[in-house]
Design an enzyme around this catalytic site. Sequence first.
Site, mmCIF file in Angstrom:
data_model
loop_
_atom_site.group_PDB
_atom_site.id
_atom_site.type_symbol
_atom_site.label_atom_id
_atom_site.label_comp_id
_atom_site.label_asym_id
_atom_site.label_seq_id
_atom_site.Cartn_x
_atom_site.Cartn_y
_atom_site.Cartn_z
ATOM 1 N N TYR A 380 0.849 -1.193 0.000
ATOM 2 C CA TYR A 380 0.000 0.000 0.000
ATOM 3 C C TYR A 380 0.889 1.249 0.000
ATOM 4 C CZ TYR A 380 -4.219 2.724 1.418
ATOM 5 O OH TYR A 380 -5.282 3.602 1.485
ATOM 6 N N CYS A 381 0.661 2.123 -0.966
ATOM 7 C CA CYS A 381 1.355 3.422 -1.039
ATOM 8 C C CYS A 381 2.873 3.214 -1.056
ATOM 9 C CB CYS A 381 0.909 4.303 0.119
ATOM 10 S SG CYS A 381 1.487 6.019 0.029
#
Length: 647
Positions: A380-381
Site C-alpha cells: 500500500y502506497c
Amino acid sequence: MSKDDPSNTFLGGGEPFRAFFDMQGEAMREMFSQGADGGAPGADGDNGGGLFSKAPSAGELAEWGKASAKLQKMWLEFAAHQASETAKKVTQGSNPLDPAQWMLMTQSLLKQAPTNPLVAPAKLAQESLQLWQGVLGRFVAPMTGGGAAASEGELQLPRKDRRFADPAWSEHPAFALLHQTYLMLEEHFQASVKSMKGVDKEKRRQLGFAVTALAEAMSPDNFLLTNPVVMKRTVETRGQNLVRGMKHLITDLKRGQLTHTDANAFTLGENLAASPGKVVHETDLFQLIQYSPSTKDVYDVPLVIFPPWINRFYILDLTPKKSFIKWAVDQGLTVFVVSWKSADESMGEVVWDDYIRSQLAAIDLVRERLSVPAVHTIGYCVAGTTLAATLALLERRGEADKVKSATFFTAQVDFEKSGELKHFIKESHLEMIDTLSPKGYLDGRYLAATFNALRGKDLIWNYVVNNYLLGEDYPAFDLLHWNGDVTNLPSKWHNDYLRDLYRDNKLVVPDALSADGTPIDLTQVKTPSFVQAGKEDHIAPAESVWRLTEHFSGPLEFLLAGSGHIAGVVNPPAAGKYQYWLGDSKAGSLKAFVEGAEEHPGSWWPHWLSWLEQQAPEKVPVKGKRKPGGRGDTVIEDAPGRYVKTR
C-alpha cells in the site's frame, strides 16, 4: 509576560495565533459597543445593524466578563506551561521547535507567492465594480421596487463555495460583499498564475500551490470578526463558544497537532484494529501479525500485507464494517500484516535497504511458518514502492517464485507525475527535515502537517472554524482518528526517499538503485500483478500509479477505483459506495484506458478476490499454524500488538 520570558520562543513564532486572539478581543469590543449604544437602527426602528437585539443586561454583561476572564486565565496558564516545556527542551539540548507551529512547514512555499500584483489592475477594478453593483443590487432592488425579493436565506450570488453556504453570509450586504470579493480575488490570482509567461511548468505548479495555500489561510470565514456565523454563535452563548474553542486550541498546541476527532472515542484492540489474531514474530523494525481464520477451509497461498510505514497499519482494519483485513479473512484468506515500528533514536541509521530486507524476511517467515512455497503480497502506497523493488531483487536473485502475486494499492514507482507532494522536495525542505530531526527521526506530526496542507481547506481551516471559533465538540470518526495517529520516520531514509525517488526518479532507471547489495531493474519483474489507483487521489495520482504498468514485464491488471487515496481503497462491498473501472491494461496511457473502460458500481474488492483466486484457487483445511496461538504454537502477544500503540 516579559520579553525575556522563555515562552516567547514559542509565541514569537506564533503570530497567527496572537492575531487570532487580538481579533477575538476586537470583535467582542465591537459587539459591546453596538449593543451598548443601540447600534444602527433598522428600517422598523429595531437594532437591525448590530448583533444584539437590545443592550445587554447587567447579568449578561457579567456572563461576558466571566467568559473573558476564563479566556485570559486559560491562555496565561498555557503560556506558563509552554515556557516551562521550552526551557526543559533547551536544557536537555533538544530542538525547542514544536510541531504545533505547523505553519513552518509551508513557509518556504508561501515565500514563492508573488510579491507584485499578478492581476491587471484595470481589469480587476472593473470586475470589482461589477461585483459590488451586482451584489448590492440584489439587496437594493427589492427595497426600491425594482425587482422581486429573493426567498429568505436564498439570495442568489454569482459565486458559490461551501465555506459560505450558511444563510448568514448572504443575509447582510457587508458579509455578502466580503465573501464574494474574496472568492473573486481567489479566482483572479489562481488564473493569473496559470497564465504567467516565462515561467517553467514546475515552478508554475509550485507557485499555484503557494497561492492556493495563502488564499485558504486568508479566507474571511477563518476569523471571528469577518465570520457572521461565529459572531452570532458568540452572542448566543455569551462567549462560551470561545472558551470551549480556547480549550481545544490549547490542547492542540500542547500535543503539537491539530485534532480532527474525539480522542476518547476509539481504543485499539476494542473498536479499532480489533480483528482477532496474534503477533507471531518481531524485529526491531516490525511485528508480524497473523489473523485468526473465520472459515473452515482457507486458500492454500497466504496473503502478506505491507502497509505504509508513514501510517498505522489499521487503515486496513478500522471498524469491523470497514475492515479490509476482516473481509479478506472472511473470504478464506490466511492474512498476515506487517506492523511497522514508529521510529525512535535507535533507528537513525535505518535506510531503504532495511525496509526491503524486512519485506523479504516477512515473506520467508510466512513461507516457513505455513510450509508453503509462495505467498500473495499487497503493498500500500510507499510500501508498494518498496514491494516493487523487492520483486525486482527476487527476480535478479532467481527467487521470484517466492511471490505468487503482487497487488499494489495506490503505489508509485515512477514519480515524474507524482502530484502535489513534489512541492515538498526542494532542497530547502530536505534541509529543514534534517534540522527537525536532531535525534535521527522525523516527528510524525510534521508529516501530518504536510499532508493536511495539501488539503488545507478541508483538513485545517474547517477545523479552525468549527473547533476553535464555534467551539463545537469533536466527532467520533474512525478514519479521522487514524489520520491523526501519526508515525515517526527514520529521517535518513525519509530524505533518501524524497531525493532518490520523488526528486530524481531513480527507481525506474535500471540499476540506478540497489538494495541489500542487489541492483534494481523493474523491467525484469514478471510476477503477476494487480494495480489499483484512485480516480481522485491527490497523494498518488492515478496517472502516476498507471506508470507502473509501463515498467513491469509480467501479466498485469489495472483497476481504477472511484474516490481517492483512502476511500478508493477502503470501500467494503456492504457499503454500496463509489464505483470502479475495468479496461485494457495494455493501453498506451491512462487516458486511453479510461476512454475504453467499463464502469462497475460498488466495491472493487470482490473483483480483486476473483483475480487472486485465478492465481491460486486451491484450498486447504484450517489446521496447525493456520490458526495462530493454537497448541504448540508460540506467539508473542494478541493483535494488534505493541508497535501500533507506541507513540
